[in-house]
Design a protein around this motif. Sequence first.
Motif, mmCIF file in Angstrom:
data_model
loop_
_atom_site.group_PDB
_atom_site.id
_atom_site.type_symbol
_atom_site.label_atom_id
_atom_site.label_comp_id
_atom_site.label_asym_id
_atom_site.label_seq_id
_atom_site.Cartn_x
_atom_site.Cartn_y
_atom_site.Cartn_z
ATOM 1 N N GLU A 205 0.813 -1.217 0.000
ATOM 2 C CA GLU A 205 0.000 0.000 0.000
ATOM 3 C C GLU A 205 0.846 1.265 0.000
ATOM 4 N N TRP A 218 -4.385 5.760 -1.870
ATOM 5 C CA TRP A 218 -5.261 4.683 -2.303
ATOM 6 C C TRP A 218 -6.493 4.674 -1.419
ATOM 7 N N LYS A 220 -9.494 2.544 -0.877
ATOM 8 C CA LYS A 220 -9.922 1.196 -1.256
ATOM 9 C C LYS A 220 -11.353 1.199 -1.813
#
Length: 533
Positions: A205, A218, A220
């Motif tokens: 990540e 990021w 999700k």
Amino acid sequence: MKRKLLAAALTSVFVATTLFAGCGAKNSAETSGAKQKDTAQTEKKKAKTLVFAQGTDPRGLDPAYVDDGESAKIIANVYDGLLRYKKDSTELEPSLATEWKVSDDGKVYTFKLREGVKFHDGTDFNAEAVKVSIERQLPPKRTNDMPYASFTFGEVEKVEVVNDYSVKITLKEPYTPFLANLAMVLAAPIVSPTALEKYDGKLMENPVGTGPFKFVKWDKGQSIVLEKNEDYWDEEKAKVDKAIFQFTKENSVRATQLMTGAVDIIDGVDPNDVAQIEKSGATIYKRPGMNINYMAFNCERAPFNDAKLREAISYAINREELVKFLYQGYSSIANSQMPSFIPGFNDKVKPYEYNPEKAKTMLKELGKEKLEIKMIIYSNPRPYNTVGQKLAEAIQGYLLKVGIKSTIEPYTWTEYKEKAKQGEGDIMFYGWTGDNGDPDNFLSLLDSKEIESSLNAAKYSNKKVDELLSKARRTPNGEERNKLYKDIQDILAKDAPWLPISSAEVMAGHSAKVKGFGYHPTGVVYLKYVDKE
């Protein structure tokens, strides 16, 4: 009195002059501030953001720990390897290594490294970074959740730092695909040793490479944001300032997003949406795909550890009708484990042809005429299978016609990979996009040593296939090597661990504003070449 009047007059002039000067200074400052504001706004307007919509999140962003295309698309833009492929082919060219030489016995590779390169976190790129990136994927550090490690570095005996900008890699034996493997998007990219230490050895990540884009965040299930690496070492830098990978599961929704201008590029185009997308003014991009779409039997346990049962099931499925109906001319029937343009392709082999009566007869002879099985599939589209779950549903219909009842369990892509690795399902659906254009890259998916890594999804094992693969890897490119791969395909056609289904054209849709877009033959998109008007 006159002096007083003169003094008063001079004072008035001075005050007036000062006031006017003050007004002028104020006006000048305001004008300057306005100009700066306008310049900032102009610069902001010039900033380009490219939005790429794909079907699902990547599994992760550490090249050592993933093996899927969704991850590869992002990794390709964040990291560099020692070598890279040319823009439109799998021909090799320098990247982080500027030159290399191979010993006469084909076992020692010495690389001269590019100087002055920094990782995105400011760490210097050097020979030690190369050593760390490779050695973490070698025994005893290699772990079972590194799917490409044995495939890419299985023949590596040791990695040595010669000096800051020279590294030597020694193989256990000659390995013909080695240089091509070093340009792959998975396993081969060089990662920041500082980041590895900071994030406990995994960058799933928190990717840190030397590539044309830097990782930002990021969210999700939503998106991944990258930004242009202004300090990229290559002369050709990214043309857009920000790249956003947006995750939209449904094909039709992605198509609508493209047509309304909400996104710039979509992949996994459903053939049913092509006409509507083109009518909207957007462009459909197509090129021959270096991929294979297949149905895999779980060969490790009953009932499909029996090759005769695999043969019977193969007779039950009308591949020609299936491909024509599902892919509407955007895929061609596959008769082997690799596309026809890969060296070593055997044009004499074919899977067992459609013959439902023979399938019924064989099932009765095997005592399996009332067989019940479980199939698993990914719910999102894939480059080699743009219709996702519909493929399993079509197969289910063919099986029912010969008396086989089956259930279908769909999973999101990330869940699916884990379920398949754990051995769930009697039949599973998979595919492969070639990493380097070498036949070993496809046929190694049937090597028994890749069961543990999960690349061998069928969990198939055949000693003769393993021996031929090993020999082919030591053989220089040419007809002798090609013959070995053709012999492997002969065995696989009879053993039927897979039912090859199709090879897809790679398709994407993009706005008319997007320039320079194209898929590399390896299935990734190098966004540094892409611009937006």
